[in-house]
Motif scaffolding. Structure first.
Motif, mmCIF file in Angstrom:
data_model
loop_
_atom_site.group_PDB
_atom_site.id
_atom_site.type_symbol
_atom_site.label_atom_id
_atom_site.label_comp_id
_atom_site.label_asym_id
_atom_site.label_seq_id
_atom_site.Cartn_x
_atom_site.Cartn_y
_atom_site.Cartn_z
ATOM 1 N N GLY A 291 0.772 -1.249 0.000
ATOM 2 C CA GLY A 291 0.000 0.000 0.000
ATOM 3 C C GLY A 291 0.799 1.292 0.000
ATOM 4 O O GLY A 291 0.235 2.361 0.242
ATOM 5 N N ALA A 292 2.119 1.231 -0.286
ATOM 6 C CA ALA A 292 2.920 2.466 -0.344
ATOM 7 C C ALA A 292 2.441 3.350 -1.488
ATOM 8 O O ALA A 292 2.044 2.856 -2.543
ATOM 9 N N ASP A 293 2.488 4.671 -1.289
ATOM 10 C CA ASP A 293 2.120 5.618 -2.352
ATOM 11 C C ASP A 293 3.210 5.699 -3.416
ATOM 12 O O ASP A 293 2.943 6.019 -4.569
ATOM 13 N N ALA A 294 4.455 5.432 -3.020
ATOM 14 C CA ALA A 294 5.591 5.428 -3.948
ATOM 15 C C ALA A 294 6.718 4.640 -3.305
ATOM 16 O O ALA A 294 6.794 4.560 -2.075
ATOM 17 N N ALA A 295 7.581 4.055 -4.131
ATOM 18 C CA ALA A 295 8.758 3.336 -3.615
ATOM 19 C C ALA A 295 9.927 3.589 -4.563
ATOM 20 O O ALA A 295 9.755 3.558 -5.781
ATOM 21 N N LEU A 296 11.096 3.858 -3.981
ATOM 22 C CA LEU A 296 12.269 4.200 -4.799
ATOM 23 C C LEU A 296 13.544 3.894 -4.026
ATOM 24 O O LEU A 296 13.565 3.959 -2.801
ATOM 25 N N MET A 297 14.604 3.594 -4.757
ATOM 26 C CA MET A 297 15.921 3.439 -4.151
ATOM 27 C C MET A 297 16.494 4.831 -3.873
ATOM 28 O O MET A 297 16.338 5.743 -4.685
ATOM 29 N N SER A 298 17.183 4.990 -2.743
ATOM 30 C CA SER A 298 17.818 6.273 -2.408
ATOM 31 C C SER A 298 19.302 6.244 -2.776
ATOM 32 O O SER A 298 19.983 5.244 -2.540
ATOM 33 N N GLY A 299 19.796 7.343 -3.353
ATOM 34 C CA GLY A 299 21.215 7.440 -3.718
ATOM 35 C C GLY A 299 21.614 6.317 -4.657
ATOM 36 O O GLY A 299 20.869 5.943 -5.566
ATOM 37 N N SER A 300 22.791 5.724 -4.410
ATOM 38 C CA SER A 300 23.224 4.585 -5.228
ATOM 39 C C SER A 300 22.806 3.269 -4.585
ATOM 40 O O SER A 300 23.221 2.200 -5.016
ATOM 41 N N GLY A 301 21.962 3.358 -3.547
ATOM 42 C CA GLY A 301 21.439 2.181 -2.883
ATOM 43 C C GLY A 301 22.350 1.712 -1.771
ATOM 44 O O GLY A 301 23.326 2.375 -1.432
#
Length: 285
Positions: free
Chosen positions: A241-251
């Motif tokens: 149910g997240a509104d958005a998901a993304l890796m931060s920086g170079s992970g």
């Protein structure tokens, strides 16, 4: 009398990270929008009369010598202003190490701010940010904190209005990723570029829905090729149910944005069994 100060060093997440091209100096030309979250290290600095830098930490994996960004920051400020005093610092780590959350850079920024105060140097944040750029590309942003647009190799900072406040679930997979190997493996002609301009507009207009649709990171695909668990965690976040998901920086850390606390709690609980390092925090005002 030995003076002492404690500085808070918050983690950051990248709402956007765009790699434009490789520069002649070997760095990459970047455009990034970053925001601080309330997961933070605390750096306590104490002046000592011996002309030396001593670092201690509650984290056994943190290097305590010249490899540490906070050490580099203290050394730089001592040499720049010819200061014969020393400093003893305790870095209380809460931010995971080598995670794409800017922990080391934030510790360095906290060190610069703290020593500026302890040694009565009277430097402005802009002056501290210039010094910070010599320590690392993310340090200038960490001097200011909050929400900002960074360009160049990350050292040119334009402060923005705070993002609409929301909950953030951070998940750090066990296996780390080297930033250098990610940048070296980039295939420039196939990179996906986030729409930085539209994200700036969404933040300015405080449009949370648009903001969640516009998150993007040019490094993500390359890091996923090295560590497929990043993609798996992203998919789990969205399914919970997240509104958005993304890796931060170079992970390798992945973050989920959630407007509602109940959703964030569900994402957090759903991933807690899957990874050890899971945090439920908020964006900072």
């Amino acid at each position: 009398m030995n003076r002492e100060v404690t500085e808070k060093a918050p983690a950051k997440i990248n709402l956007t990270l765009d790699v434009l091209h490789k520069r002649e100096d070997g760095y990459h030309e970047l455009e990034m929008i970053m925001t601080s979250v309330d997961l933070a290290d605390h750096v306590t600095l104490r002046t000592i009369n011996e002309d030396t830098i001593i670092i201690q930490s509650n984290n056994g994996f943190l290097p305590l010598d010249h490899r540490n960004h906070a050490y580099k920051a203290a050394k730089l400020i001592k040499e720049t202003f010819n200061i014969q005093l020393g400093v003893e610092m305790m870095i209380n780590k809460n931010i995971p190490i080598a995670a794409g959350l800017g922990g080391g850079s934030s510790d360095a920024a906290a060190t610069l701010r703290g020593l500026n105060h302890l040694w009565d140097l009277g430097l402005s944040l802009d002056e501290l940010a210039l010094l910070g750029a010599e320590v690392g590309s993310d340090v200038p942003y960490c001097i200011y904190g909050g929400t900002a647009f960074a360009s160049g190799r990350g050292e040119k900072i334009e402060q923005l209005v705070a993002v609409p406040q929301c909950w953030v679930v951070l998940v750090k997979p066990k296996k780390g990723i080297s930033t250098g190997t990610v940048f070296n493996a980039l295939a420039y002609d196939t990179l996906e570029h986030p729409d930085t301009h539209s994200m700036l507009t969404a933040i300015k207009e405080q449009n949370y829905l648009d903001m969640t649709k516009l998150v993007g990171n040019s490094l993500e695909e390359t890091s996923i090729n090295r560590q497929p668990s990043i993609e798996t965690i992203k998919q789990k976040m969205v399914s919970f149910g997240a509104d958005a998901a993304l890796m931060s920086g170079s992970g390798p850390t992945i973050f989920a944005l959630c407007r509602k606390y109940s959703r964030a709690q569900r994402v957090y609980n759903g991933l807690k069994g899957f990874c050890n390092e899971v945090y439920l925090v908020r964006t900072l005002k």
